[in-house]
Each structure stands twice: as C-alpha cells, then as structure tokens.
Design an enzyme around this catalytic site. Structure first.
Site, PDB file in Angstrom:
ATOM      1  N   GLN A 267       4.898  15.756  -6.890  1.00 24.60           N
ATOM      2  CA  GLN A 267       3.667  14.974  -6.824  1.00 24.60           C
ATOM      3  C   GLN A 267       2.442  15.862  -6.611  1.00 24.60           C
ATOM      4  O   GLN A 267       1.357  15.554  -7.096  1.00 24.60           O
ATOM      5  CB  GLN A 267       3.767  13.920  -5.722  1.00 24.60           C
ATOM      6  N   HIS A 270       0.412  16.960  -9.735  1.00 25.01           N
ATOM      7  CA  HIS A 270      -0.548  16.107 -10.438  1.00 25.01           C
ATOM      8  C   HIS A 270      -1.976  16.621 -10.350  1.00 25.01           C
ATOM      9  O   HIS A 270      -2.717  16.592 -11.334  1.00 25.01           O
ATOM     10  CB  HIS A 270      -0.516  14.681  -9.861  1.00 25.01           C
ATOM     11  N   GLU A 336       1.608   5.586  -1.544  1.00 25.69           N
ATOM     12  CA  GLU A 336       1.851   5.124  -2.912  1.00 25.69           C
ATOM     13  C   GLU A 336       3.345   5.196  -3.213  1.00 25.69           C
ATOM     14  O   GLU A 336       3.950   4.223  -3.687  1.00 25.69           O
ATOM     15  CB  GLU A 336       1.067   6.011  -3.872  1.00 25.69           C
ATOM     16  N   HIS A 337       3.956   6.342  -2.953  1.00 23.76           N
ATOM     17  CA  HIS A 337       5.401   6.535  -3.127  1.00 23.76           C
ATOM     18  C   HIS A 337       6.007   6.916  -1.781  1.00 23.76           C
ATOM     19  O   HIS A 337       5.524   7.834  -1.119  1.00 23.76           O
ATOM     20  CB  HIS A 337       5.702   7.666  -4.106  1.00 23.76           C
ATOM     21  N   ASP A 370       8.553   7.461 -11.993  1.00 21.82           N
ATOM     22  CA  ASP A 370       7.432   7.794 -12.869  1.00 21.82           C
ATOM     23  C   ASP A 370       7.752   7.507 -14.331  1.00 21.82           C
ATOM     24  O   ASP A 370       6.844   7.241 -15.124  1.00 21.82           O
ATOM     25  CB  ASP A 370       7.067   9.278 -12.726  1.00 21.82           C
ATOM     26  N   HIS A 429     -18.426 -36.096   0.000  1.00 25.18           N
ATOM     27  CA  HIS A 429     -17.035 -35.822  -0.378  1.00 25.18           C
ATOM     28  C   HIS A 429     -16.181 -37.066  -0.136  1.00 25.18           C
ATOM     29  O   HIS A 429     -15.366 -37.452  -0.974  1.00 25.18           O
ATOM     30  CB  HIS A 429     -16.477 -34.644   0.445  1.00 25.18           C
TER      31      HIS A 429
END
Length: 458
Positions: A267, A270, A336-337, A370, A429
């Site tokens: 990761q 990236h 995220e992961h 992924d 109403h």
C-alpha cells in the site's frame, strides 16, 4: 533497525488515552484545495469544452481536438491488450459481478395497518460519471470497481473520465480503455483532475462528443479531485472524498513478519502520502517486521516512493498491551483496509466496527481485494470508515417510499396526526387530514347534502 528507514515506532502500552488522537494520519487538507479548484470548476461551468481542452494542455501537456474517445480507439485498445492482462481483467470482472449481483436490493412492502401500506422502492440513478485516475499508477482495476456496481444497479448511462496521456497521443492509458471495452462502456472522455469532476457536474457542451451532466460521480483521485467533489456535492452526488490509501494490520506473534512487511509495502507503493500502520502486542513481531521492511524496501521497484510513505507521519509500528487494546486502536483509526493476522483472526474480524474492508487471516492480503477478491476497492479513507461504506450497488440506488392509505386507515390515525401537528404549531398539517374526513350528518343536512358512508367527491 526500524530507524534506518525512519519508520516511527509508537508504544501505546498502558497509554490510557483516546486512540483517535494518537493514531497517525496523513495531512490532507481538502478545504484548502477547494479554493484552488474553485476557479477551474467555474471556468468549466461557463466555457465547457474550450476550458477543458485548455486545462488538458496546461496540466497534462496534451492539446486535444475532442475530449470524447472514439469507439475505434476503445476497440483498438482491447485488440492490442496483452492476453494475460485481458484474462486477469476478465476474471476480476467475473468475480466482482458475482459479489455485486448479490448486493441488489429488492422492493419491500410493509402493511402498517389494514388499508395502509408503505413500499420502499429502489430506483437506479439514471446517469453516472466514473473517474479513473492516471497519475503515479495506471488503474484499470478502478474501471472494474466503478463500472460493475453501476451496471448491476441498472444505471442507464455510464460515462468514464481518465486523464489524457501524452505518450498515447492524448488518449487515456490503453489498458484503461481496454477495460472499458471489456465492460461495454462506450462513453469515455480524456479528461483528468478537478476539471473532470466539473465536466460531470456541468457538462461540456452540446453535440455528439459533448458530455452531458451526470447525477453522481464516483471513483478515487488526488486531493484536487477530492476537493472538486466537496465543492460540487449537492449539484452531483458523490461516493466519498477519497484521500491517500491506508492499510492497518492487527497482528500477534503468530503472524508471518514477511507477510506483514510485504502488505505494508504494497500500500505504501501507491503514493508518498500512503499510510502503513502495524498494531501488535508482540515486541518480537515488531522488530522482525522492521527487519523485513529493511530488506524488502531496498529490493522493490518503487523504493523511493515507498520509503517516503513509510517515513511519513501517517505511518507507524504501534505496540499495545494486548489484542483487546489493539482492536480499540484499529477501530479508532478506521482504516480503509484492515488486515487481521492473529490466531483468532475470524473472531476479531467479527468485532471490528470501523473499516472500509477487513481482510481475515494470512491468505487474504489487501492486494487480493484490490483486484480479484470480488469485493470493491473504492473505500472510505481518512477515518471516514467510522460512518461511511465503500462503493457498492447501493451507491447507485435511491430508495423511494411509496405511501398508500385508504379512507378508513387514514381516519384511524387522523387524531394522532392532528395532535402532533398542533404540538409542532403546524395546524395546517392537521387540517389537511381533517379535510378528508366525512362531515358529521348534521353538517351534511345543513348544506342539503346526502348522508352517505362514502367519502365526498369533488
């Protein structure tokens, strides 16, 4: 050993503090970036295609005649695709379609009382704009992850935007175009960055090659893409303001240090701002992972980028008292992961509340998710997993409540409606309900109207 690559160690044993204030996080100031992208988005709003062409030349070094990628170019990209890459993409598509098909929602009809029912009807969004980045890495897998849930949901019109590449004559990367071809996506634009999000929001102008505005935009991107999403949210729906990718690993002494190090590196590869966090109760594992990182980073292709990510304030090796404390840390981090590499991985995974996706055991690395697990890799970052979900079929559906009551069912509950309306000082109403009541017989007689058990008609 850890210090040689400047990866931070954090000892949270007996810390007794709010872990949310302690876990590392990348500096990702979307609000500041909004002011950078605001004039770009406004320019696209007013000048459409002309502005988009100018920004393509300015930011991507390509002067395009048309933003729309031709059908021939998409077909040629598939024809020229490496057979092994094609086979891998086809398997990724098959698995993703299988998982996402099981996510389809079904209409639910509830009979509240006899004669009164509420139906929740799920309606697909009509038109979606899907963004596929083209920066440090080429991501045809993002085409798969965005397109599949939209198609399964029943979205009628799908448009893809990806940055033009100078080395490919101003077209998006051919592998991205080939992925579009495999998924039968015909509407593709060579536009990147915040200007692509503005194009989806406002359109690029009339004509067959012009992009019409969309209803929702999904897909990851850099900080300027995220800023444009924030700026234009409301005019368009968005999935999330995606930030740099994150991996957190909760591990004990049973974890393989090589597996853990390889996954952290995967990761970190990236982006220099990517986050890689290990949480463990084992000092021995911590030291062993540090040694593995030294060896593996030195041998990998993108060592400079990875080294920057691992040395950043967003990455750390964290030592905790026990796995219970470790679970609190990763829940506070809301990664995220999240990988669980412990002796009781499945049990711990079942207790996780905050994560974009959870990967259980030694043979479920994030890399699998992924590409080919069948799950979706467009996931919330920056702690947003504490309140948001990853991309799914649900992202492209709208729930509409359909309310249908007959006269007796309305009469039965009318007084409750009137009472609540008056309690909120909204008497009209209640009057809207009372207007539908059958008048008392003496009222009908006073107006020389027939007495009947049927409601009055106009």
């Amino acid at each position: 050993m850890i210090n040689r690559i400047d990866l931070r160690g954090m000892d949270l044993r007996s810390a007794g503090l709010d872990v949310r204030t302690l876990v590392p996080r990348a500096e990702f100031d979307i609000e500041a970036a909004v002011e950078t992208v605001r004039p770009i988005c406004e320019d696209v709003r007013h000048r459409g295609e002309a502005a988009l062409i100018e920004y393509g030349e300015r930011f991507d070094g390509v002067r395009l005649r048309s933003l729309r990628v031709s059908a021939d170019a998409i077909t040629q990209a598939l024809t020229g695709l490496d057979p092994q890459i094609r086979a891998a993409l086809e398997e990724s598509i098959r698995r993703a379609r299988k998982v996402h098909t099981d996510q389809k929602r079904r209409d639910v009809q509830t009979v509240v009382v006899p004669g009164g029912m509420v139906t929740e009807r799920w309606v697909p969004i009509r038109r979606a704009g899907l963004y596929v980045p083209g920066g440090l890495a080429v991501l045809p897998s993002s085409v798969v992850m965005n397109v599949i849930p939209a198609q399964v949901a029943g979205v009628e019109q799908i448009a893809v935007a990806s940055p033009p590449q100078r080395e490919f004559g101003g077209l998006p990367h051919p592998t991205i175009l080939a992925a579009c071809a495999l998924l039968n996506v015909e509407e593709v634009y060579a536009v990147g960055g915040s200007q692509a999000i503005a194009m989806f929001a406002y359109g690029s102008g009339p004509g067959e090659t012009g992009c019409r505005p969309v209803d929702i935009v999904t897909g990851p991107g850099n900080i300027y893409v995220a800023a444009a999403k924030r700026l234009l949210k409301g005019r368009i729906g968005i999935d999330t303001e995606a930030g740099p990718t994150e991996i957190a690993i909760l591990a004990d002494l049973t974890a393989d240090p090589g597996h853990v190090a390889a996954d952290l590196i995967s990761q970190a590869e990236h982006d220099p701002m990517a986050a890689a966090v290990l949480v463990t109760d084992s000092p021995a594992l911590l030291e062993a992972v540090g040694l593995e990182l030294e060896n593996r980073v030195a041998a990998t292709k993108h060592r400079e980028r990875i080294g920057q990510a691992l040395a950043g304030r967003q990455s750390a090796l964290i030592l905790v008292d026990d796995l219970e404390a470790g679970l609190a840390v990763v829940d506070g981090y809301a990664a995220e992961h999240l990988e669980i590499q412990t002796s009781n991985a499945r049990v711990l995974a079942g207790r996780v509340r905050n994560a974009g996706a959870v990967f259980v055991g030694p043979y479920s690395p994030v890399s699998l998710g992924d590409y080919c697990a069948g799950s979706n890799h467009v996931l919330p970052t920056g702690g947003c997993a504490s309140h948001s979900s990853g991309l799914s079929v649900q992202s492209f559906l709208k729930g509409i409540h359909i309310v249908e009551y007959n006269e007796p069912a309305l009469s039965e509950v009318a007084q409750h409606v009137v009472t609540l309306a008056n309690a909120e000082d909204l008497p009209a109403h209640g009057e809207a309900v009372l207007a539908r009541r059958q008048p008392e017989p003496e009222v009908l007689e006073a107006f020389d109207l027939p007495v009947t058990d049927q409601p009055l008609e106009d």
